[in-house]
Design a protein around this motif. Structure first.
Motif, short mmCIF file in Angstrom:
data_model
loop_
_atom_site.label_atom_id
_atom_site.label_comp_id
_atom_site.label_asym_id
_atom_site.label_seq_id
_atom_site.Cartn_x
_atom_site.Cartn_y
_atom_site.Cartn_z
N THR A 190 37.48 35.64 38.46
CA THR A 190 37.04 34.42 37.78
C THR A 190 36.32 33.49 38.73
O THR A 190 35.32 32.86 38.36
N PRO A 221 39.79 36.77 33.19
CA PRO A 221 39.49 37.90 34.07
C PRO A 221 39.41 39.24 33.33
O PRO A 221 40.16 40.18 33.61
N LEU A 270 47.61 42.06 36.30
CA LEU A 270 47.43 40.92 37.19
C LEU A 270 48.67 40.73 38.06
O LEU A 270 48.56 40.45 39.26
N GLY A 301 41.79 41.61 37.65
CA GLY A 301 41.37 41.53 36.26
C GLY A 301 41.37 42.90 35.64
O GLY A 301 41.92 43.86 36.21
#
Length: 326
Positions: free
Chosen positions: A6, A14, A190, A196
């Protein structure tokens, strides 16, 4: 919800939508990007430069980062009567997408030119050796793609064990793919250390996707146990996919009739010619009883046709689950 992904690309969720050939056109990619993720256009073998330019226009319209995905072996050489892959790459590079994905073939020769253009390079790895090879040639993002994933790829290791191995093996930023269908799947990878996810099946029933309405309905109706990994459709249509990259698709009349008969398909003959004709007709008619509908095991999580924005919002809710770990 922040991660390297991000922050690097200035997106809010993400998630990258997978470059699914025949499904992920510019409209879907643009919708995913507009919603806060990053959408990737899937360039199918035989695509023209004009087609790609049109899709890029749609993907770029929201003014958000987007990507373009190529099949590695299709970039190696122009097949007779097919568009020049170098021209396709030039069109892609001139558009300056945030990311270009090249998977399932040689990527080393492409990394330098893409970096010179300021474009990040992504590739999918189905085992640790592929991840190490990608790391060695300097790609920017490695996707640990497990065998649960839809479409083409390896079927050697499931996503979670592969992700753990790859994270331990390389320093390059790693995303996960395969079986990630909602906020729970994203939160899981995550938490494991991925930056992501690359997601395909969750977007298959979106109205922005380019697949036929019949295929979208089949996805909504499918359960997680309704997929099969095989080379049946590639062999029947003489598609030059390397044998290590089979495809995961919904079971249908063709897979039920030909499962376990791949050697027969490879030998060819009148029955295979007839099957190829049948598949072509089914594809044109949207007859999913015979045409391939590529989807992963997360297909069972697709319960309705939702917009790309709604799907991205579902993934954004992973932050609520991760908050429990803080």
């Amino acid at each position: 919800m922040r991660s390297w992904l991000t922050d690097e690309f200035e997106i809010s969720v993400p998630v990258l939508s997978a470059p699914m050939a025949g499904v992920a056109g510019g409209r879907l990619a643009g919708a995913v990007s507009a919603a806060g993720g990053m959408g990737l256009i899937g360039v199918h073998p035989g695509a023209s430069a004009d087609w790609l330019a049109e899709q890029i226009g749609s993907a770029a319209a929201p003014g958000r980062p987007f990507g373009i995905g190529f099949i590695g072996w299709a970039l190696s050489a122009a097949a007779p009567g097919q568009p020049d892959p170098d021209e396709l790459l030039r069109v892609a590079i001139d558009a300056r997408p945030a990311v270009i994905s090249i998977s399932f073939g040689e990527i080393a020769d492409h990394v330098g030119p893409l970096h010179d253009a300021g474009i990040a390079v992504l590739t999918q790895a189905g085992n640790v050796d592929e991840a190490l090879a990608a790391d060695a040639v300097g790609v920017d993002i490695i996707v640990a793609r497990g065998g649960e994933g839809g479409g083409h790829g390896r079927n050697e290791v499931a996503t979670l064990p592969l992700l753990q191995e790859v994270l331990d093996a390389v320093d390059t930023p790693v995303l996960a793919a395969g079986g990630i269908g909602n906020r729970r799947g994203l939160a899981a990878v995550l938490a494991a250390g991925a930056h992501g996810a690359l997601v395909g099946s969750a977007f298959l029933a979106c109205p922005e996707a380019a697949n036929p309405a019949e295929a979208k309905q089949a996805v909504v109706e499918a359960r997680s146990t309704d997929t099969i990994y095989s080379r049946i459709f590639d062999l029947a249509q003489s598609l030059p996919w390397p044998p290590q990259y089979g495809g995961r698709a919904l079971r249908n009349e063709v897979t039920r009739a030909w499962a376990g008969r791949e050697d027969e398909l490879a030998r060819g003959g009148p029955a295979v010619v007839a099957l190829a004709d049948q598949l072509k007709s089914a594809r044109q008619a949207g007859d999913v009883a015979f045409a391939a509908v590529y989807a992963g095991q997360a297909v069972g999580l697709v319960e309705s046709a939702r917009s790309a924005a709604e799907v991205v919002a579902e993934f954004a809710a992973a932050d609520e689950l991760l908050a429990r770990l803080r």
